[in-house]
Design a protein around this motif. Structure first.
Motif, PDB file in Angstrom:
ATOM      1  N   GLY A   1       0.824  -1.207   0.000  1.00 18.80           N
ATOM      2  CA  GLY A   1       0.000   0.000   0.000  1.00 18.80           C
ATOM      3  C   GLY A   1       0.855   1.251   0.000  1.00 18.80           C
TER       4      GLY A   1
ATOM      5  N   TYR B   1      -0.420  -4.130  -3.736  1.00 15.83           N
ATOM      6  CA  TYR B   1      -1.414  -3.059  -3.664  1.00 15.83           C
ATOM      7  C   TYR B   1      -2.800  -3.612  -3.955  1.00 15.83           C
TER       8      TYR B   1
ATOM      9  N   ASP C   1      -7.512   0.449  -2.564  1.00 11.73           N
ATOM     10  CA  ASP C   1      -6.714   1.294  -1.672  1.00 11.73           C
ATOM     11  C   ASP C   1      -6.190   2.460  -2.495  1.00 11.73           C
TER      12      ASP C   1
ATOM     13  N   GLY D   1      -2.447   3.049  -2.446  1.00 14.92           N
ATOM     14  CA  GLY D   1      -1.559   1.985  -2.904  1.00 14.92           C
ATOM     15  C   GLY D   1      -1.363   2.076  -4.408  1.00 14.92           C
TER      16      GLY D   1
ATOM     17  N   HIS E   1      -6.739   0.412   3.086  1.00 11.08           N
ATOM     18  CA  HIS E   1      -5.329   0.784   3.204  1.00 11.08           C
ATOM     19  C   HIS E   1      -4.642   0.080   4.379  1.00 11.08           C
TER      20      HIS E   1
END
Length: 379
Positions: A292, A325, A329, A332, A358
């Motif tokens: 992230g 990721y 998010d 990210g 996140h």
């Protein structure tokens, strides 16, 4: 003998939160990473942002509020919320009782007339490209979400008109921003919002309560100190790292040496600091895992301290780098398209909306932890 993985936390994390995260990491590692020990680099308590003058820069900090908050500040708060979701006022609007068809149906029926409204076109003639307003109205009329929200209103047209007007204005602002075109400016924004109310069935009668503005004002006034305390660690950490990042990077180096860590696992801003530290000199680290994190984005906007835009990753940077990721998010970022050949991206689904997504990576037992275990087998 166990190998050591050093965890570098992200923004806004302090002692209690770090302890909880570290406990979670160690419990998961006991199952998924046998033979690995987790240690932490607690840079937040040592070098994170804090109101060092007891909030002296925040008006009314000690009392958690400013009793003389001005209308301009309230309006800014409203437009900030609308910029994120043009329909937010309409989605959250009060739902008074009504008789017969929903009033929102009448409001929706008024929208087509806005497409070629002469006063609107005259106001926008010098600030948006020709046809921009008509295209926007056409897109809104064909958008199911807009239709559902507006037709579902139980407010009378006069009460709904300022909410719908502001939503249309923000939609125009968003469209201009997405095309890289100049904004219409506050003066035109406010004139357009006022101009649209009459053809939408307004303006509201005198004395109608602006419910959202009242809520924003009351909450912000009563909780200003607390709001600062909640938001400043995360935002302040980013700003402070950009100005004083060497202290965080130095602590990472100290903890790597102290723990003998072979791998660095870094979350969010911690990932930026870890990439910077590893890119600045040869380090005794075999692999990097960023989670992230925004290092690729920082490089793309030329804000990464260690590598000016266009500078290749140095040869001594760890050959093993996994970047994890979640598309949900919003903090990210993928790194493979920026640092080609130097990093492997892993896309996961943490099952949470933003902002919860996140901080949900380390609870993702189905994707993150099995992938990390496979990655570490090759270290």
């Amino acid at each position: 003998m166990a190998s050591t993985l050093l965890f570098v936390h992200g923004t806004g994390v302090r002692g209690t939160a770090l302890a909880a995260t570290l406990d979670l990491l160690r419990k998961q590692a006991a199952e998924f990473l046998p033979g690995w020990k987790i240690e932490a680099c607690n840079w937040g308590d040592a070098f994170g942002a804090a109101p060092n003058r007891r909030g002296a820069s925040v008006h009314g900090y000690a009392a958690s509020g400013d009793p003389s908050a001005r209308l301009a500040a309230q309006e800014r708060a409203r437009w900030i919320l609308l910029a994120d979701d043009p329909l937010i006022e309409l989605r959250l609007a009060p739902a008074p009782n009504f008789i017969g068809p929903k009033p929102g149906l009448k409001v929706w029926d008024r929208l087509p007339a806005l497409r070629d409204h002469p006063d609107v076109l005259a106001l926008l003639a010098d600030v948006v490209p020709p046809g921009q307003w008509q295209v926007l109205v056409d897109e809104i009329l064909g958008d199911a979400a807009w239709q559902l929200v507006i037709q579902g209103l139980t407010l009378t047209p006069p009460a709904a008109s300022p909410l719908v007007a502001r939503a249309l204005v923000v939609a125009l602002q968003v469209a201009l921003r997405e095309q890289g075109l100049p904004a219409i400016g506050v003066t035109v924004r406010d004139k357009l919002a006022a101009l649209l109310q009459s053809p939408l069935g307004g303006p509201p009668a005198p004395g109608v309560v602006d419910w959202l503005l009242g809520r924003l004002t009351a909450y912000g006034r009563e909780h200003r100190g607390q709001i600062t305390d909640v938001t400043s660690p995360a935002v302040g950490d980013i700003l402070r790292y950009q100005a004083r990042g060497e202290s965080v990077r130095g602590l990472i180096g100290h903890r790597v040496k102290e723990t003998g860590a072979r791998v660095v696992l870094a979350h969010s801003l911690g990932g930026i600091a870890a990439v910077d530290w590893l890119a600045m000199d040869a380090r005794p680290v075999d692999a990097l895992v960023t989670v992230g994190s925004q290092s690729a984005y920082f490089y793309e906007i030329d804000a990464l301290a260690s590598l000016p835009l266009g500078t290749p990753m140095p040869g001594y940077f760890p050959q093993r780098w996994l970047n994890v990721y979640d598309p949900s998010d919003l903090l990210g970022y993928p790194a493979g398209g920026i640092f080609r050949g130097a990093v492997e991206d892993l896309v996961v689904d943490n099952g949470e909306p933003f902002p919860e997504s996140h901080s949900a990576y380390f609870r993702n037992r189905h994707q993150f932890w099995p992938a990390l275990a496979d990655f570490l087998k090759q270290v």
